[in-house]
Structure formats: C-alpha cells, structure tokens
Design a protein around this motif. Sequence first.
Motif, PDB file in Angstrom:
ATOM      1  N   THR A  48      13.277   9.094  19.781  1.00  0.00           N
ATOM      2  CA  THR A  48      11.975   8.922  19.134  1.00  0.00           C
ATOM      3  C   THR A  48      11.840   7.501  18.596  1.00  0.00           C
ATOM      4  OG1 THR A  48      12.169  11.215  18.439  1.00  0.00           O
ATOM      5  CG2 THR A  48      10.436   9.911  17.406  1.00  0.00           C
ATOM      6  N   LEU A  49      12.912   7.030  17.969  1.00  0.00           N
ATOM      7  CA  LEU A  49      12.868   5.670  17.433  1.00  0.00           C
ATOM      8  C   LEU A  49      12.690   4.629  18.526  1.00  0.00           C
ATOM      9  CD1 LEU A  49      14.168   6.782  14.559  1.00  0.00           C
ATOM     10  CD2 LEU A  49      14.448   4.327  14.380  1.00  0.00           C
TER      11      LEU A  49
ATOM     12  N   ARG B  75      11.184   5.070  21.226  1.00  0.00           N
ATOM     13  CA  ARG B  75       9.777   5.133  21.650  1.00  0.00           C
ATOM     14  C   ARG B  75       8.879   4.351  20.699  1.00  0.00           C
ATOM     15  NH1 ARG B  75       8.053  11.121  22.088  1.00  0.00           N
ATOM     16  NH2 ARG B  75       6.055  10.185  22.586  1.00  0.00           N
ATOM     17  N   THR B  76       9.135   4.456  19.384  1.00  0.00           N
ATOM     18  CA  THR B  76       8.273   3.728  18.443  1.00  0.00           C
ATOM     19  C   THR B  76       8.408   2.222  18.648  1.00  0.00           C
ATOM     20  OG1 THR B  76       9.903   3.478  16.685  1.00  0.00           O
ATOM     21  CG2 THR B  76       8.618   5.517  16.695  1.00  0.00           C
ATOM     22  N   ARG B  77       9.560   1.803  19.173  1.00  0.00           N
ATOM     23  CA  ARG B  77       9.758   0.357  19.361  1.00  0.00           C
ATOM     24  C   ARG B  77       9.099  -0.149  20.624  1.00  0.00           C
ATOM     25  NH1 ARG B  77      15.623   1.790  17.654  1.00  0.00           N
ATOM     26  NH2 ARG B  77      15.305   1.738  15.417  1.00  0.00           N
ATOM     27  N   GLY B  78       8.677   0.781  21.477  1.00  0.00           N
ATOM     28  CA  GLY B  78       7.960   0.359  22.669  1.00  0.00           C
ATOM     29  C   GLY B  78       8.813   0.209  23.904  1.00  0.00           C
ATOM     30  N   PHE B  79      10.035   0.752  23.891  1.00  0.00           N
ATOM     31  CA  PHE B  79      10.829   0.749  25.116  1.00  0.00           C
ATOM     32  C   PHE B  79      10.190   1.713  26.110  1.00  0.00           C
ATOM     33  CE2 PHE B  79      14.286  -0.382  22.048  1.00  0.00           C
ATOM     34  CZ  PHE B  79      14.528  -1.640  22.562  1.00  0.00           C
ATOM     35  N   GLY B  80      10.186   1.358  27.384  1.00  0.00           N
ATOM     36  CA  GLY B  80       9.578   2.209  28.400  1.00  0.00           C
ATOM     37  C   GLY B  80      10.395   3.459  28.648  1.00  0.00           C
TER      38      GLY B  80
END
Lengths: 335, 293
Positions: free
Chosen positions: A235-236, A238-243
């Motif tokens: 989840t973290l 994802r929040t950072r914007g990794f694909g």
Amino acid sequence: MSHWYLINRLLLALPTLLGAVTITFVLLRVVPGDPIAMMTGPGATEADIAQLRAHYGLDQSIVDQFIIYLGQLFTGDFGTSISLRQDVGELIAGRLPVTVELVVIAMCIAVGFALILALKGVYWRDRWPERLIDSFIGVIVAIPDFLWALSLILILGVAIPVMPIFGRMDLTISFDSWTNFYLIESLLRGRFEVTRSVLYHMVLPAVSLALPLMAITARVLKSCLNAEMNREYITLARTRGFGRLRIIYREALRNALVPATALSGVQFTFLIGGTVLVERIFGYPGIGNMAIDAVINRDLPLIQGLVLTFAVLFILVNLFIDICITLIDPRLRYA
Amino acid sequence: MTKILAVRDLHLAMRTGEKLVPVLRGINLNLPQGEVHGLVGESGAGKTMLGRVILDILPPNAVVTAGHVDCATTGSQIKSGGRIFSNRGRSGISLIPQDPMTSLNPVKKIGKQMVEILQLAHTGPPRALQERAEALLAEVRIKKPKEVLKQYPHHLSGGMRQRVLIAMAFSSEPGIIIADEPTTALDVSVQRRVLRLIRDLQKERNTTILFITHDLGVVAKLCDKVSLMHSGMILEQGLVSEVFHSPSHPYTRSLLNAIPRYDQPREKLAPVAEDLQSQLIDEARKYDQQRQV
C-alpha cells in the motif's frame, strides 16, 4: 550462514539415511518374493538354488545380513546386483546422471513457466486473463505426469509423429561418454549433434514431468504473491507512485518466493517419484527405469542402493533449498 | 492561506456483489496550508477510507459515487468515474502508516528502500541519494543513521521503524501528509516522542497534515482543527479548543466524557451510550434512503 550450520545439517542427515536403509532392508526381506526364484528358471534343482542362496548370503538371518550390509556400506560397497551381476555402485553411477539431467531440465521448465503464469495472473488480478490462467492451472494440475506422458506420446509421437518417444538419444550417433552427463559433456566436448539429439529426446519426458509440477508451483506462488500484494508495505509503495509491474517484481516477488521455495522441497519428492513412471514410459535409461526392473526381479541389493540414492538426493535438495531460503529472506539468517 | 485539500460532498460505497454499501456519506473538508487536522471516530467510522480516497489507493471494489477531492499539491482531482492522478503528482502527498512492523519491505535494506523513494523525485548519483537518506534519518533523530541504512527492517524496534517511515513520508517534501493512526501500534513513551517529532517536522516545513486517530488526547496536543466522524458522516467540525470546551453534538460530549481522567473519580467514566450509537446508525440509514429517492 556459517560452516557449522552446513556441517550440522549434514551430520543430522546421517540418522535419516540410516533409517531409510534399515526400513528398506527389513521391508524387502519381510515382503514375499524370492530373488533366487526370479533368476533361476523352472528347471533349477534344489541344490542349485541352495548354492545360489548361500552365494548371495541369503541363507543367513536378517540381523546377520543387515550387519554385513552395513559394514559393506561403510567401505563404500553397495553389493552386487543379483539380476545384472554387476556392482550396484557402478550401476547407479552410470544411470544417475541420466535422471539428474532430466529432473534438472524438468525443474527449469516447471519453475520458469510457473513464474510467468503466477506473475501474469497477479498482474491481471480480478480480470479475465487471471480467470483463464486459474482454469488453465486447474486443468494441468488435475492430470498426473504419467498421463501427460501417454497423451504426449499419442499426440506428438503417433498422431503427428514429430517427436522421438523412446530412449535418450538417436541410436545412430555414437558417443563415448566418460561421465554419462551427456548434455554437459557433449557441450564441453563440442559434440553439438549429441546435445541436439539428447535435448530433442528429452522434450517429451521433461514436459510430462514438468507440467503438474509447474501447475502446483504456479498456484502456490500466485497465492503467495496475492497475499503479499495485500500487505501494508505494498500500500505504501502505491502511495509513492510506483507502478503495478514494478511493485509486483521488485516489492512482492522476493517476499512471495520464501514460502513458494520452501514448498518446492516437498514437490521435488513428487518429481523423483514421477521419474520412475515417466522414464519407464519413454524407455529413458535413468535410475527410475532401473528401479522398476530391480523391483520386478526382486533384486534386493539394487533396490536398497536405489532407495539410498533417492534418500541422499532428497536430503541434498532440501539442504540446498534451505540455503536458498536464507539467501532470499534476511530474517532467517543468523538464526 | 492557500487551500491545499478540498473534499466536497464526497460519497463512497463498497461494491459487494450487486449491492453498493455506503461507507462515506457527504464528507466536506477544507485544509489550508500548514493546518494539522484531526480526524476522529471509532472503528468503522470511515476515517481510513477517507484517507485512502485522498491518497487514491482505494481497494478495487470501492467506488466514489458522488462529490470530489481536489488536492493542490498533487494537482489532482478524484471524483466518481475517473481519477486523474499522475505518478509524478504523487510526490505531493504521502502517508505515515499505522503499523510500522508491516509497513517496510522485510527483504530490503532501509538504505535501499529510502534511495528508491528518493529516486522518484530526485535525479543524481546514488552516492548523493545515499547521503540525502542519511540526512533524512538524522532529521528524524535516528542516532547512527549510516548504520541504520545498512540494516534490514527486522533489526529495528517499532519506534525506530516508525521514525524511518516518517523520514520516508517527508522525503519527497510533500505539501500534505495523511497520518493514519501513526502511534496506535507504539507504546506510550515512544508515542509521545514520535508525536513531537511529527509536530516539529510539520512546523519546520509548514506541512498540512490530516491526522487520523481515535485518541482525543493526541488531537488536543497536536491538532489545530478536528472533525468527528461516525457512520461515514462528519458530526462536528471546528477548532480543537472550541470543540473540546463546548461540544455541540451529543456524540462528541459522550466521547469526551469517556476519556479517563486521573483527577476525577472513576464512576464518572461513562461508555458511549448504545442508544446514541444506534440512533446515529439510524440517521445514516435515513440519509441513504433519502438520497436514493
């Protein structure tokens, strides 16, 4: 990882091996069936049979036989095959490389395709490709390796005869091997026509062995990956914007590999069991095929030698897998 | 003051089979720059879901049914039907998670994880990024940051891991941070230090923080404004000093009475009344019916 860990593990393997040897030895002598009756024809006289029995030491008590056998094992003597009248150690040394090459190739096929299926399935989670992959895995896993072997022979050997279905390589090629590892040896010696023929003959048996293994591995790996994808660190990410692709490959995969690799130790046992039938079906000259002949002929020393070989293989593979797991997961180091 | 985050009449529902179950019912929220806003409510009130909408990390079965979220620091709008959220915009917002034990990737060294995050926003040689990570760890008051960078998460205590996660959250210099119960999993003494750390970093950078918690004591110490949530609705919203001194909603009063105080006899400690709870749930149901008509 210390040397002590390795030494400790290898020492712990000794009681396991002793157990395997004892159980095989006792079982083989309790179970009905007489090797001497198998090797002599119906015309043998009582005296001939008694003489042979004494020659192989089969007239002594089980305890005496066991003590003699253990003593010989310690000196590296596996005894003499009753049906083939050759040294068991040499027989196995000649056949083991054949099976090892087949199993390694099958493992590579299984793990490679399992990785692809699991990763694609997770990438397309909750969409139609995932369902397609799930049902594909379901069908493959439901059919055992020997049925795959027979179906492949029927389809690619008989209906559309494009693949060789018997033996290890083309009989017209002569290849004097020193080690019996044809694949590696022919590559090293530059005999590429041998490599080609060996690989060509290996395709069907290796695929038969690999298919069910691939399906189980893919299923385990996929559910491990899906479980990882629900974790907080994902989840973290994802929040950072990794694909999504990067998250699967570089965050989740290594974590998911830990339980999946641990389970492959168990699956290796099935693979070894699978070689017995599959080698038989394809007339492949490995130890699996040899084991069937040994059992049919009640060849006690050979069966014992083969079981011991399987046990050693199993212990080494599991040790290797345990080392792999500690390399993958830093939490298991220094334990 | 610049408006950083605006949530307008936001409705969110979870799809379970054919049905849409409402989770958020008309949320309105305005955060100007530099505000620390407490979001309080019991489990299931929808606090975390609100945080997830703002971060655009909703579970696949969650649907925004009405309203929208505008975020100035990411230049994004999240509304029903579509989400516009460029990956580059992500550096404008970050999350401090609830559980530090599961929020770091267990098989990667701290340094590697930090450098990977820094690479998203910064370009530069790995050496420089490594130094930047070291400086960040020093800022969250980790002693021996150089050694921590070389360690795996399981080598660190819960408090240390939360500090690392805070450093990660601040590393992209985000305009807004969602802190989702960042101290719930920590013990009390560590809690205080972590809260002070967040407050200090926030003041230095004038970061906007949406602080999700169920601890009113934390809100009193840390936040400027507070919103009280129940059943996906905001019951009361205002300055912390006003809400705590003269709560207008009976639920707020009941919550404030439920805080144990050492200077008062235990008998005064009252649990939140059950009839009040069911009344709030009834109100939520009525609201759903009216919306459907």
